[in-house]
Design an enzyme around this catalytic site. Structure first.
Site, PDB file in Angstrom:
ATOM      1  N   CYS A   2       0.814  -1.215   0.000  1.00  0.00           N
ATOM      2  CA  CYS A   2       0.000   0.000   0.000  1.00  0.00           C
ATOM      3  C   CYS A   2       0.851   1.271   0.000  1.00  0.00           C
ATOM      4  O   CYS A   2       1.983   1.284   0.470  1.00  0.00           O
ATOM      5  CB  CYS A   2      -0.883   0.021   1.237  1.00  0.00           C
ATOM      6  SG  CYS A   2      -1.858  -1.459   1.431  1.00  0.00           S
ATOM      7  N   ARG A  27       5.261   0.077  -5.937  1.00  0.00           N
ATOM      8  CA  ARG A  27       5.227  -0.748  -4.728  1.00  0.00           C
ATOM      9  C   ARG A  27       4.282  -1.941  -4.894  1.00  0.00           C
ATOM     10  O   ARG A  27       4.351  -2.887  -4.129  1.00  0.00           O
ATOM     11  CB  ARG A  27       4.765   0.104  -3.538  1.00  0.00           C
ATOM     12  CG  ARG A  27       5.737   1.220  -3.200  1.00  0.00           C
ATOM     13  CD  ARG A  27       5.203   2.070  -2.087  1.00  0.00           C
ATOM     14  NE  ARG A  27       5.176   1.371  -0.819  1.00  0.00           N
ATOM     15  CZ  ARG A  27       6.167   1.350   0.054  1.00  0.00           C
ATOM     16  NH1 ARG A  27       7.278   1.989  -0.211  1.00  0.00           N
ATOM     17  NH2 ARG A  27       6.057   0.700   1.190  1.00  0.00           N
ATOM     18  N   TRP A  73      -2.885  -2.797  -1.517  1.00  0.00           N
ATOM     19  CA  TRP A  73      -2.486  -4.174  -1.843  1.00  0.00           C
ATOM     20  C   TRP A  73      -3.232  -5.032  -0.844  1.00  0.00           C
ATOM     21  O   TRP A  73      -2.971  -4.991   0.365  1.00  0.00           O
ATOM     22  CB  TRP A  73      -0.976  -4.308  -1.681  1.00  0.00           C
ATOM     23  CG  TRP A  73      -0.392  -5.582  -2.203  1.00  0.00           C
ATOM     24  CD1 TRP A  73      -0.043  -5.852  -3.501  1.00  0.00           C
ATOM     25  CD2 TRP A  73      -0.053  -6.753  -1.451  1.00  0.00           C
ATOM     26  NE1 TRP A  73       0.481  -7.113  -3.597  1.00  0.00           N
ATOM     27  CE2 TRP A  73       0.490  -7.694  -2.360  1.00  0.00           C
ATOM     28  CE3 TRP A  73      -0.152  -7.106  -0.114  1.00  0.00           C
ATOM     29  CZ2 TRP A  73       0.925  -8.946  -1.965  1.00  0.00           C
ATOM     30  CZ3 TRP A  73       0.287  -8.364   0.281  1.00  0.00           C
ATOM     31  CH2 TRP A  73       0.814  -9.273  -0.642  1.00  0.00           C
ATOM     32  N   ASN A 100      -1.799   2.006   5.749  1.00  0.00           N
ATOM     33  CA  ASN A 100      -0.850   0.974   5.308  1.00  0.00           C
ATOM     34  C   ASN A 100      -0.578   0.062   6.486  1.00  0.00           C
ATOM     35  O   ASN A 100      -0.501   0.546   7.623  1.00  0.00           O
ATOM     36  CB  ASN A 100       0.493   1.599   4.918  1.00  0.00           C
ATOM     37  CG  ASN A 100       0.436   2.330   3.603  1.00  0.00           C
ATOM     38  OD1 ASN A 100      -0.610   2.394   2.974  1.00  0.00           O
ATOM     39  ND2 ASN A 100       1.546   2.898   3.202  1.00  0.00           N
ATOM     40  N   GLY A 101      -0.386  -1.219   6.242  1.00  0.00           N
ATOM     41  CA  GLY A 101      -0.025  -2.129   7.338  1.00  0.00           C
ATOM     42  C   GLY A 101      -1.219  -2.948   7.770  1.00  0.00           C
ATOM     43  O   GLY A 101      -2.225  -3.042   7.070  1.00  0.00           O
ATOM     44  N   GLU A 488      18.614 -17.002  -7.994  1.00  0.00           N
ATOM     45  CA  GLU A 488      18.173 -15.644  -8.306  1.00  0.00           C
ATOM     46  C   GLU A 488      17.677 -15.569  -9.758  1.00  0.00           C
ATOM     47  O   GLU A 488      16.673 -14.903 -10.037  1.00  0.00           O
ATOM     48  CB  GLU A 488      19.328 -14.663  -8.044  1.00  0.00           C
ATOM     49  CG  GLU A 488      19.077 -13.212  -8.393  1.00  0.00           C
ATOM     50  CD  GLU A 488      17.878 -12.585  -7.695  1.00  0.00           C
ATOM     51  OE1 GLU A 488      17.337 -13.162  -6.738  1.00  0.00           O
ATOM     52  OE2 GLU A 488      17.467 -11.477  -8.121  1.00  0.00           O
ATOM     53  N   LYS A 492      13.920 -14.446 -10.855  1.00  0.00           N
ATOM     54  CA  LYS A 492      13.624 -13.354 -11.797  1.00  0.00           C
ATOM     55  C   LYS A 492      12.642 -13.828 -12.866  1.00  0.00           C
ATOM     56  O   LYS A 492      11.690 -13.134 -13.201  1.00  0.00           O
ATOM     57  CB  LYS A 492      14.892 -12.842 -12.488  1.00  0.00           C
ATOM     58  CG  LYS A 492      15.871 -12.032 -11.675  1.00  0.00           C
ATOM     59  CD  LYS A 492      15.432 -10.635 -11.354  1.00  0.00           C
ATOM     60  CE  LYS A 492      14.655 -10.595 -10.104  1.00  0.00           C
ATOM     61  NZ  LYS A 492      15.251 -10.448  -8.839  1.00  0.00           N
ATOM     62  N   GLU A 495       9.136 -14.282 -11.394  1.00  0.00           N
ATOM     63  CA  GLU A 495       8.500 -13.024 -10.999  1.00  0.00           C
ATOM     64  C   GLU A 495       7.878 -12.292 -12.179  1.00  0.00           C
ATOM     65  O   GLU A 495       6.767 -11.791 -12.071  1.00  0.00           O
ATOM     66  CB  GLU A 495       9.534 -12.081 -10.359  1.00  0.00           C
ATOM     67  CG  GLU A 495       9.889 -12.408  -8.939  1.00  0.00           C
ATOM     68  CD  GLU A 495      10.927 -11.438  -8.392  1.00  0.00           C
ATOM     69  OE1 GLU A 495      10.721 -10.885  -7.313  1.00  0.00           O
ATOM     70  OE2 GLU A 495      11.972 -11.241  -9.049  1.00  0.00           O
ATOM     71  N   HIS A 511      19.300 -36.620  -8.141  1.00  0.00           N
ATOM     72  CA  HIS A 511      18.501 -37.069  -6.987  1.00  0.00           C
ATOM     73  C   HIS A 511      17.022 -36.715  -7.136  1.00  0.00           C
ATOM     74  O   HIS A 511      16.310 -36.653  -6.141  1.00  0.00           O
ATOM     75  CB  HIS A 511      19.067 -36.481  -5.689  1.00  0.00           C
ATOM     76  CG  HIS A 511      20.463 -36.952  -5.406  1.00  0.00           C
ATOM     77  ND1 HIS A 511      20.769 -38.261  -5.147  1.00  0.00           N
ATOM     78  CD2 HIS A 511      21.645 -36.281  -5.410  1.00  0.00           C
ATOM     79  CE1 HIS A 511      22.080 -38.385  -4.967  1.00  0.00           C
ATOM     80  NE2 HIS A 511      22.634 -37.186  -5.130  1.00  0.00           N
ATOM     81  N   LYS A 610       6.690  -4.371  -4.090  1.00  0.00           N
ATOM     82  CA  LYS A 610       8.112  -4.027  -4.008  1.00  0.00           C
ATOM     83  C   LYS A 610       8.619  -4.133  -2.579  1.00  0.00           C
ATOM     84  O   LYS A 610       9.666  -4.716  -2.325  1.00  0.00           O
ATOM     85  CB  LYS A 610       8.304  -2.603  -4.545  1.00  0.00           C
ATOM     86  CG  LYS A 610       9.742  -2.128  -4.555  1.00  0.00           C
ATOM     87  CD  LYS A 610      10.527  -2.836  -5.629  1.00  0.00           C
ATOM     88  CE  LYS A 610      12.009  -2.514  -5.587  1.00  0.00           C
ATOM     89  NZ  LYS A 610      12.789  -3.583  -6.239  1.00  0.00           N
TER      90      LYS A 610
HETATM   91  C1  G6P Z   1       9.689  -8.335  -2.194  1.00  0.00           C
HETATM   92  C2  G6P Z   1      10.287  -7.793  -3.481  1.00  0.00           C
HETATM   93  C3  G6P Z   1      11.602  -8.518  -3.766  1.00  0.00           C
HETATM   94  C4  G6P Z   1      12.551  -8.375  -2.586  1.00  0.00           C
HETATM   95  C5  G6P Z   1      11.907  -8.859  -1.283  1.00  0.00           C
HETATM   96  C6  G6P Z   1      12.742  -8.467  -0.072  1.00  0.00           C
HETATM   97  O1  G6P Z   1       9.292  -9.654  -2.368  1.00  0.00           O
HETATM   98  O2  G6P Z   1       9.397  -7.969  -4.553  1.00  0.00           O
HETATM   99  O3  G6P Z   1      12.204  -7.947  -4.927  1.00  0.00           O
HETATM  100  O4  G6P Z   1      13.714  -9.095  -2.830  1.00  0.00           O
HETATM  101  O5  G6P Z   1      10.624  -8.249  -1.108  1.00  0.00           O
HETATM  102  O6  G6P Z   1      12.756  -7.066  -0.002  1.00  0.00           O
HETATM  103  P1  G6P Z   1      13.868  -6.209   0.690  1.00  0.00           P
HETATM  104  O7  G6P Z   1      13.407  -4.784   0.493  1.00  0.00           O
HETATM  105  O8  G6P Z   1      13.868  -6.606   2.132  1.00  0.00           O
HETATM  106  O9  G6P Z   1      15.158  -6.497   0.035  1.00  0.00           O
END
Ligand code: G6P
Length: 615
Positions: A2, A27, A73, A100-101, A488, A492, A495, A511, A610
Site C-alpha cells: 500500500c 510498490r 495491496w 498501510n499495514g 536468483e 527473476k 516473478e 537425486h 516491491k
Molecule cells: C519483495 C520484493 C523482492 C525483494 C523482497 C525483499 O518480495 O518484490 O524484490 O527481494 O521483497 O525485499 P527487501 O526490500 O527486504 O530487500
C-alpha cells in the site's frame, strides 16, 4: 504494498495526489482511491490503475484544497471497490482514513464498535480504525487527540492519514511500524509513505518516528509522540533535504524501470564502492564507528533476509567462509523468527534489505536481539529506513531508488557490499595479507567496468528469449557460489514472466529433478571456469544424454562447445571472486526479454509488491 499520499494547500491538490500515487505504483497494488474536501468529502475509488482514478477525477471534475489518497495491496478482504481506501465512518459528519499495514486486533475492536452501533461496509481492518477514531472523537478535544487515543488501542504495524469532514483545514497522520513522512512545501504541506511520491512537489522531508502523530495544515505542522503517553508530547523532528534526483525516478529513454536498473548497475556498484576506490586500504569504519571493535570480537556470521536479498546472503556465505574464514548461517527471515535458534552473542547478525521496511526481516532482527545477539549490521538501500535505524552497524548500498518490483541493481550492489564486508572481516581477523588486500581493492575497482562489459551480452540473450516464452517450466543449475545465482535467475524468471522456474545445485540433479528433463524443459546452467567446472560439465552431460535442451552461460575460458541442444553464451575470462556478480546480469536479461515476449507487466508483476511491509 500500500501507498499513502496526502496534501493540503491553497490550491487544488488533486494533481499532487494523483502524481504521488503514480510514483507509488511501483510498490504494487490492486485498487486505488482518494478523498478530497470541497464542501464535504468527495471520494473516488477504483480497482483499476491510477490512470483510471485520474480519468474518474477528470470526469467528475474533482478538486479540493485538502485530500488523502491510497494505493491498496489487499490483505483483509478481496481487491474490490468497497474494500478500497479511503474508508469512512459516519453518515453525515464523516471521518476518512487511509492506512498501510495491518491491525492485528481488528476483530476485537470490531466487536466492540458493532456493539456501539457502528455499521461496517467493508471487510478491511482499516474501517475499524475509521470507526474507532470517530468513537474517540466524542471524548477528545480534537482529531489529533482522538488519533492518539485510538492508536493506544491498535496493535500491529501501520501508518494512517485521517481527515474530518467538519474540519477540512487539517490532516492528521500517525506512524507505528510502517514508514510515513511529511513534505514541507512553500504553499502547502504534504504526507506520504515514500519520499518519491512528493519529489515533484517538495524536497524538504521530515521522517516521522515510531508513535509520532502529526497534524498538518496548509501553513504549518505539529508533531507529538504518543508512544508512552496517550495525550502525546510535542517533539521536534529534523527537516531533511532529499538528494534523490528527478532522473533517478524517471524512466528516461528506457522502456521499463527494470531495463533502466539493469543498465544502471555499473554506476550503482561504483557509487556503492566509491569510498574504497579512493582509498589505499580497506577500513572497517565504512561499516560504522564501532565496526573494528565488533569485527575483531565476533566468531561467526548470521545473515537474515527475504527474497532477492536472501539470495545475496546465500552468495555471501561462500565469501564469509572462503575469504574471512568465518562460519556463516543464512536464514529466511519469516522462518527464523518462528524457530528456537541458539544464540551466540559473538555473532555478527546481518540484515540485508533493499527497502529496509520488509516486515519479516525487521521482526527477525528484533527476535535475534531478544535471543541475546548483541551485534547487528544492516546492508540496506534506503537511508532513513526502519532497518538502518535498528542496527548497531550499517552499510548503505547506494543503488539509488529501485522502482522495478523485480530487484536487479539492489542485488548486485548488495553483493558488492557483502564482498567488501568479507574482505574487511578477513583483514581485521588477519586472514588477508597486505598484497591480497591490494589485489582485492584492484578487483573491486575493476567491477563497474566488468559489469559494463557483461551488459554487451544482451542481444545474444534476447535471441534465446522467444524459445523460453513458449515453455511452461525451466530449470536453473549452478554449483558452489553460483548456485544462489541460479536461484536468483529462477526467481527473476518466475516473478516477471510467470514461467515456473526452479534452481538446483547441479550435483542434486540426479537425486530427483532429472526425471523432469525432456525437450519441453529448458535447462539454464551457469558454467564459470572455476574449480567446480569439471563437475558441472558432468552434470550437463547427464541432461544432454536425456535429450534436455541446455542454455549455458559460460566464461570465455570455460571450453564449452555448442552442439545440438547445447546453446552457449560466453562472458569474459573467469573473474574469480567477482564471478557471481557478473553472472547475474545475463540472467536478468533473460527474465526481462522473456517477459517482453510474453507481454507481461514487467515493472509491476501481478500479485507482487516491491516492499512487503506486512507479514
Ligand atoms: C519483495 C520484493 C523482492 C525483494 C523482497 C525483499 O518480495 O518484490 O524484490 O527481494 O521483497 O525485499 P527487501 O526490500 O527486504 O530487500
Amino acid at each position: 504494498m500500500c501507498g499513502i499520499v496526502g496534501a493540503i494547500a491553497k490550491v487544488n491538490i488533486v494533481p499532487v495526489l494523483l502524481e504521488g500515487l503514480l510514483r507509488l505504483e511501483y510498490r504494487g497494488y490492486d485498487s486505488a482511491g482518494l478523498v478530497v474536501t470541497n464542501d464535504g468529502l468527495h471520494r473516488l475509488r477504483t480497482t483499476g490503475r491510477v490512470t483510471e482514478l485520474r480519468k474518474l477525477a477528470a470526469e467528475q471534475k474533482t478538486s479540493g484544497l485538502a485530500g488523502i489518497a491510497h494505493t491498496r495491496w489487499a490483505t483483509h478482504g478481496e481487491p474490490s471497490e468497497r474494500n478500497a481506501h479511503p474508508h469512512f465512518s459516519g453518515e453525515e459528519l464523516r471521518i476518512a482514513v487511509v492506512h498501510n499495514g495491518i491491525i492485528e486486533n481488528h476483530e476485537d475492536i470490531r466487536i466492540f464498535l458493532k456493539k456501539q452501533g457502528y455499521i461496517f461496509t467493508s471487510d478491511t481492518d482499516t474501517e475499524v480504525i475509521a470507526h474507532l477514531i470517530a468513537f474517540k472523537l466524542k471524548q477528545a478535544t480534537d482529531l489529533m487527540q482522538a488519533v492518539c487515543l485510538s492508536i493506544a488501542e491498535l496493535q500491529g504495524a501501520y501508518a494512517i492519514a485521517v481527515m474530518e469532514e467538519t474540519h477540512p483545514e487539517r490532516i492528521v497522520v500517525a506512524r507505528n511500524g510502517a514508514p510515513l513522512l511529511i513534505g514541507v512545501g512553500k504553499d502547502g504541506n504534504y504526507v506520504a509513505s515514500d519520499s518519491s511520491a512528493l519529489l515533484k512537489t517538495t524536497r524538504n522531508i521530515i521522517y516521522l518516528e515510531e508513535g509520532d502523530v502529526a497534524e498538518i495544515n496548509s501553513q504549518e505542522y505539529r508533531i507529538v509522540n504518543c508512544l508512552h503517553k496517550q495525550t502525546g508530547e510535542a517533539v521536534d523532528r529534523i527537516v531533511h533535504e532529499s538528494s534523490i534526483s528527478n532522473e533517478a525516478i524517471e524512466l528516461g529513454p528506457y522502456a521499463h524501470f527494470m531495463q533502466k536498473e539493469i543498465f544502471e548497475q555499473p554506476s550503482a556498484v561504483a557509487n556503492t564502492l566509491e569510498m574504497v576506490f579512493n582509498a589505499q586500504s580497506i577500513s572497517a569504519n565504512l561499516f560504522g564507528n564501532e565496526a573494528e571493535k565488533i569485527f575483531s570480537r565476533i566468531n561467526q556470521v548470521l545473515i537474515i533476509a527475504c527474497g532477492t536479498s536472501y539470495h545475496a546472503g546465500l552468495v555471501a556465505r561462500y565469501w564469509m567462509e572462503s575469504v574471512a574464514g568465518l562460519p556463516c548461517n543464512v536464514e529466511i527471515a519469516s522462518e527464523y523468527r518462528y524457530r528456537d535458534p541458539i544464540a551466540d552473542p559473538d555473532t555478527l547478525v546481518i540484515g540485508i534489505s533493499q527497502s529496509g521496511e520488509t516486515a519479516d526481516t525487521l521482526a527477525a532482527l528484533s527476535y535475534a536481539r531478544k535471543l541475546g545477539h548483541l551485534y547487528s549490521l544492516a546492508i540496506c538501500n534506503v537511508p532513513e529506513s526502519a532497518l538502518i535505524r535498528q542496527t548497531t552497524l550499517r552499510f548503505l548500498t547506494r543503488a539509488g531508488p529501485e522502482i522495478g518490483v523485480a530487484s536487479t541493481k539492489a542485488f548486485t550492489t548488495q553483493l558488492a557490499s557483502l564482498l567488501l564486508l568479507a574482505v574487511t572481516l578477513a583483514k581485521i581477523r588477519r586472514h588477508l595479507s597486505p598484497e591480497d588486500e591490494k589485489k582485492m581493492i584492484a578487483a573491486l575497482r575493476h567491477l563497474p567496468l566488468a559489469l559494463h562489459n557483461v551488459l554487451q551480452v544482451e542481444s545474444q540473450v534476447k535471441n534465446w528469449a522467444r524459445n523460453f516464452a513458449q515453455k511452461r517450466h525451466a530449470l536453473f543449475l549452478g554449483r558452489g557460489v553460483h548456485y544462489p545465482i541460479a536461484m536468483e535467475g529462477a526467481l527473476k524468471l518466475k516473478e516477471i514472466s510467470y514461467i515456473h522456474a526452479e534452481a538446483y545445485a547441479a550435483g542434486e540433479l540426479k537425486h530427483g529433478p532429472l526425471a523432469l528433463v525432456d525437450s519441453e524443459m529448458p535447462i539454464v546452467a551457469i558454467a564459470p571456469n572455476d574449480q567446480l567446472l569439471g563437475k558441472l560439465k558432468s552434470n550437463l552431460q547427464e541432461v544432454h544424454a536425456r535429450g534436455g535442451e541446455l542454455y549455458v552461460f559460460a566464461d570465455a575460458d570455460s571450453h564449452i562447445t555448442e552442439s545440438k541442444n547445447l546453446h552457449a553464451i560466453r562472458l569474459a575470462e573467469h573473474a574469480g571472486l567477482l564471478s557471481p556478480i557478473l553472472h547475474t546480469i545475463p540472467l536478468q536479461f533473460l527474465a526481462y526479454h522473456v517477459a517482453l515476449e510474453k507481454r507481461t507487466d514487467v515493472d509491476k508483476p501481478r500479485n507482487l509488491a516491491k516492499a512487503v511491509t506486512v507479514e
